[in-house]
Design a protein around this motif. Structure first.
Motif, PDB file in Angstrom:
ATOM      1  N   ALA A  98      12.407 116.724  14.299  1.00 54.33           N
ATOM      2  CA  ALA A  98      13.286 115.925  15.149  1.00 54.33           C
ATOM      3  C   ALA A  98      12.448 115.023  16.036  1.00 54.33           C
ATOM      4  N   SER A  99      12.931 113.807  16.244  1.00 53.42           N
ATOM      5  CA  SER A  99      12.291 112.846  17.131  1.00 53.42           C
ATOM      6  C   SER A  99      10.868 112.569  16.650  1.00 53.42           C
ATOM      7  N   HIS A 100       9.831 112.782  17.510  1.00 50.84           N
ATOM      8  CA  HIS A 100       8.464 112.474  17.075  1.00 50.84           C
ATOM      9  C   HIS A 100       8.057 113.330  15.872  1.00 50.84           C
ATOM     10  N   SER A 101       8.622 114.529  15.777  1.00 50.23           N
ATOM     11  CA  SER A 101       8.333 115.392  14.634  1.00 50.23           C
ATOM     12  C   SER A 101       8.861 114.789  13.340  1.00 50.23           C
ATOM     13  N   ALA A 102      10.010 114.125  13.409  1.00 53.84           N
ATOM     14  CA  ALA A 102      10.527 113.417  12.236  1.00 53.84           C
ATOM     15  C   ALA A 102       9.629 112.242  11.892  1.00 53.84           C
ATOM     16  N   GLY A 103       9.056 111.589  12.920  1.00 52.11           N
ATOM     17  CA  GLY A 103       8.121 110.495  12.653  1.00 52.11           C
ATOM     18  C   GLY A 103       6.978 110.934  11.758  1.00 52.11           C
TER      19      GLY A 103
END
Length: 300
Positions: A98-103
Motif C-alpha cells: 500500500a502507498s509507498h509499498s505499492a510503489g
C-alpha cells in the motif's frame, strides 16, 4: 523478526502462514503493524497464504544507507525484494503493498516481471503528473513537519490522506482520530535518518500523464488495483489511468475510502485479493445467471 543477509544489506523480515500455502505473498515497506492489518492477515482464513513482510533498507533494524541509492529508493527496494526471494528460494510470488509499498511493486513489475505471478497495488498507483515528479507535495510537507516538530501540520497531512467523512460517521471519526494519533506518534518516534527518506514518485522520468501511461503500457504482469475515491494523495484518476493502460488489469474503487484502507477495511481488501487470485488460478466460482427464453420475449 529475523534478519535476511543479502550481498550488501541485511533486511529485517517476518513471516506468517503455512509453508504449504497455495500462494506466496511478499511485501516491503518502512514498517508493519503485525497481524492487526493487511497484508499480514492474508496469512489467515479465508486466504491462508504464506506471507513475508520485509522492512525496507533505511528503516528500523534493516541496514541503513549513507545516501540515496543511485537508482532511487523505489528501484532499490524493488531489487531488494527480488534478492530476498532469491535468498529464500522463491521463484514466483505475489507482491502486494500500500502507498509507498505499492510503489515498490510497480518497479518489480517493470524491472523483474518474470518473478511476479501477480501484483496487488493498494492506494498506490503512480501519481498524477502536474509538473513535479520527484515526490509528492504531501511527502515533502510531512518531512518538513517531522523535522521541525510541527505536529499540527503533520495532522493536516494525515487528515488529507484519509479523506473526508460524512457528519453522521461519528464512530468512524473516533476511529480515524485514534488512527491518526497513532500515525503521528510513530512518525515522531522515527529517527532523523529514517524521517528524511523521500521515496519519490514511481517513474519520475515520465514528466506528463501521457508519458506515464506509456510506461504503464509496458507492464504485462496480472495487476489488481484497489483504490479509494476519497484518497488525498493517490487520485482515483491515477487508478483509472492504471487500469486503462496495464493490459488485462483490474481495478476496484471504494467510494467510502481514502488512503487508510489497509487499516480501516482489511477484510474487504482480502476478499478482493482472494477473488482475484481465484480468477487467475481459474478456480473462481462462475456467476449464476438466469436462463432467458428469448422465444417468449415480447417484441414491438
Amino acid at each position: 523478526m529475523p534478519i535476511q543477509k543479502l550481498a550488501d544489506v541485511e533486511l529485517w523480515f517476518d513471516e506468517y502462514g503455512p509453508d504449504d500455502a497455495s500462494e506466496i505473498i511478499l511485501s516491503s515497506a518502512m514498517g508493519y503493524s503485525g497481524l492487526d492489518g493487511y497484508p499480514e492477515r492474508l496469512s489467515e482464513a479465508p486466504t491462508e497464504y504464506k506471507v513475508f513482510t520485509i522492512q525496507a533498507r533505511g528503516f528500523g533494524r534493516s541496514s541503513r544507507m549513507d545516501g540515496i541509492p543511485a537508482e532511487g529508493w523505489l528501484a532499490q527496494w524493488a531489487d531488494d525484494v527480488v534478492a530476498f526471494a532469491d535468498a529464500k528460494g522463491i521463484d514466483k510470488f505475489v507482491y502486494t503493498g500500500a502507498s509507498h509499498s505499492a510503489g515498490i511493486g510497480w518497479y518489480i513489475a517493470v524491472r523483474h516481471p518474470e518473478r511476479l505471478k501477480a501484483f496487488v497495488s493498494v492506494v498506490g498507483t503512480p501519481h498524477d503528473r502536474f509538473g513535479v515528479t520527484d515526490s509528492s507535495e504531501g511527502r515533502r510537507e510531512s518531512i518538513r513537519a517531522r523535522m521541525e516538530g510541527d505536529v499540527a501540520a503533520m495532522r493536516v497531512q494525515f487528515e488529507k490522506l484519509g479523506g473526508w467523512l460524512h457528519d453522521d460517521e461519528t464512530e468512524r471519526r473516533r476511529e480515524r482520530d485514534r488512527l491518526i494519533d497513532g500515525a503521528i506518534e510513530s512518525a515522531m518516534a522515527r529517527d532523523d535518518d529514517e524521517s528524511q527518506i523521500n521515496q519519490g514518485m514511481p517513474f519520475p522520468e515520465a514528466k506528463t500523464n501521457d508519458e506515464l501511461a506509456a510506461v504503464l503500457r509496458t507492464i504485462t504482469v496480472p495487476t489488481l488495483m484497489l483504490a479509494g475515491m476519497r484518497d488525498g494523495i493517490v487520485s482515483p484518476e491515477s487508478s483509472l489511468r492504471g487500469v486503462m493502460n496495464v493490459r488485462d488489469s483490474k481495478a476496484v474503487f471504494f467510494e467510502s475510502e481514502g488512503h487508510y484502507m489497509t487499516r480501516e477495511i482489511p477484510e474487504r481488501l482480502i476478499r478482493e485479493v482472494r477473488l482475484y487470485m481465484d480468477e487467475i488460478n481459474g478456480t473462481a466460482r462462475p456467476e449464476r445467471r438466469p436462463i432467458i427464453d428469448h422465444t417468449k420475449v415480447d417484441t414491438v
